[in-house]
Design an enzyme around this catalytic site. Structure first.
Site, PDB file in Angstrom:
ATOM      1  N   LYS A   1     -47.741  82.790 -55.415  1.00 29.99           N
ATOM      2  CA  LYS A   1     -48.357  83.895 -56.157  1.00 29.99           C
ATOM      3  C   LYS A   1     -49.483  83.324 -57.001  1.00 29.99           C
ATOM      4  CE  LYS A   1     -47.606  88.393 -56.471  1.00 29.99           C
ATOM      5  NZ  LYS A   1     -47.222  89.276 -55.362  1.00 29.99           N
ATOM      6  N   GLY A  32     -53.705  90.678 -51.592  1.00 31.13           N
ATOM      7  CA  GLY A  32     -53.986  91.507 -52.755  1.00 31.13           C
ATOM      8  C   GLY A  32     -52.740  91.729 -53.600  1.00 31.13           C
ATOM      9  N   ASP A  33     -52.916  92.320 -54.748  1.00 35.84           N
ATOM     10  CA  ASP A  33     -51.819  92.659 -55.652  1.00 35.84           C
ATOM     11  C   ASP A  33     -52.414  93.612 -56.679  1.00 35.84           C
ATOM     12  OD1 ASP A  33     -48.879  91.577 -56.222  1.00 35.84           O
ATOM     13  OD2 ASP A  33     -49.818  91.887 -58.177  1.00 35.84           O
TER      14      ASP A  33
END
Length: 456
Positions: free
Chosen positions: A111, A150-151
């Protein structure tokens, strides 16, 4: 080992450790794996200097946590939000490791992101930030090393800017980012994947636990939080199937249906357009087409605002259901809570749900299982990129349904075996999907690590 200033990570670790209690009592040699797997393989932190529209230099913090590569290249999103810090990214990377294991695809966990806030920034400022961010990040990623996605705050526009900069610096067109545009390496169903996958997972829960609340029935009342990508497509899929969506929300408040008919496809599409412009749900409460059918509640989440809820789908951000709100959901008659967000429920809320399950109440699915659809289709995008081809919408959707069905069955089977329920409850109540997801994901990662010689 765990730092006191990392509350989100501590929460994720505590949840996993608690779920593993029965398994570790039966298999004590795996305690060493738990000790090792909680430490990231690599943490990268860097500064990002970018130029605003006034020509002034601005600086943001950039991160990439490469958590675990036992099952494949690091895989996980890039979050752009002022709340981003190392604790949040460690928790997300830790969760991502086991989520990716449950997908059945060859992906490790990672992440990253930045405390840069895209809200209120011009398109040019966002482009300049993305170029500066990728200029540093490109040293640490690659199609067979680490594949970001993406996030929150990182949508198709941001992925495109980052991919363009990577391509210029490395002189190669490879699947190094997922969530790409459909005409240049992206996959069908990727924007919809997390929301659609959540619904597909919950359909299996409904079929086993409460078939009277099928999504095909308008009488099935569904509360959804959030109004971003996950919430939007969750709502659209439920509406398509025939269920009634009663709520959406954002960081400012909740917009709740008051006339009993719930949201329509047109309503959700209007919210999608609003969010693209950076608007808030509060502005819709003043729109005549909404004000007659919805009530806006400033500063509140949906969970305490509805007298009757059959299914609750938190789809905004972490810890968005408190213990008190979990109690409100039990009083509202909810039968299923499944997370579209990552770690959407606090430890207190999870305890309420698990105790309710033992009494035939709420059956809870953690995000690492129920929201695996997003990263699953990212994995399918990686596969398509490797083959230099693109599957059809129908093909990808069918594969997503299969992945969610397999994930559910893995969690169910492990839950039957490893739920830490009293003997008198075993076989009489629904098994813990929380325990099932955590144990099944942990075993798969730990066994791969042992095969590689990472513990013995």
């Amino acid at each position: 080992m765990v730092q006191p200033y990392e509350p989100e990570f501590e929460q994720a670790l505590a949840e996993l450790s608690q779920s593993l209690t029965k398994f570790l009592e039966a298999n004590p040699e795996y305690r060493k794996a738990l000790e090792i797997v909680q430490i990231p393989e690599r943490v990268i932190q860097f500064r990002v200097v970018w130029e605003d529209d006034q020509g002034k230099s601005q600086v943001s913090r950039g991160y990439r946590v490469q958590y675990n590569s036992a099952l494949g290249p690091y895989k996980g999103g890039l979050r752009l939000h002022p709340s981003v810090n190392l604790s949040i990214l460690k928790f997300l990377g830790f969760e991502q490791t086991f989520k990716n294991a449950l997908s059945g695809l060859s992906m490790g966990g990672g992440k990253g992101g930045s405390d840069f806030d895209p809200k209120g920034k011009s398109d040019n400022e966002i482009r300049r930030f993305c170029v500066a961010f990728m200029t540093e990040l490109q040293r640490h990623i690659g199609s067979d090393t680490d594949v970001p996605a993406g996030d929150i705050g990182t949508g198709g526009r941001e992925v495109a800017y980052m991919f363009g900069q990577y391509k210029k610096l490395r002189n190669e067109f490879v699947g190094v980012l997922t969530g790409k545009g459909i005409s240049w390496g992206g996959s069908h169903i990727r924007p919809e994947a997390t929301g659609y996958g959540l619904v597909y997972y919950v359909e299996h829960m409904i079929a086993r636990y409460c078939p009277e609340y099928s999504f095909s029935k308008p009488s099935t009342l569904v509360a959804v939080s959030g109004s971003g990508n996950v919430a939007q497509y969750t709502a659209l899929k439920i509406i398509e199937l025939g269920g009634t969506v009663l709520s959406l929300s954002d960081s400012k408040g909740s917009l709740v249906a008051t006339d009993g008919t719930g949201y329509t496809k047109v309503d959700v599409e209007a919210i999608m357009a609003l969010k693209l412009r950076g608007g808030t749900l509060e502005s819709l409460s003043k729109d005549a087409s909404f004000s007659s059918r919805f009530t806006y509640h400033a500063g509140k989440r949906p969970w305490t605002l509805l007298e009757k809820i059959h299914i609750a789908l938190p789809s905004a951000t972490q810890n968005e259901i408190s213990g008190e709100e979990a109690q409100a959901l039990t009083r509202a008659g909810a039968k299923i809570v499944a997370e579209g967000s990552n770690m959407g429920s606090t430890q207190e809320a999870v305890h309420v749900f698990e105790e309710s399950r033992k009494q035939g109440g709420i059956w809870y699915a953690p995000g690492k299982a129920s929201n695996v659809g997003g990263v699953a289709v990212s994995g399918l995008e990686m596969a398509q990129n490797s083959q230099r081809l693109q599957w059809t919408n129908t093909e990808v959707d069918a594969k997503l349904k299969d992945i969610m069905a397999n994930c559910y069955n893995i969690c169910l089977d492990a839950g039957v075996r490893w739920s830490d329920d009293a003997p008198e409850l075993q076989g009489k109540v629904a098994p813990s999907l929380l325990a099932g997801a955590n144990v099944a994901g942990f075993i798969k990662v730990a066994d791969a690590m042992r095969a590689h010689g990472d513990w013995w």
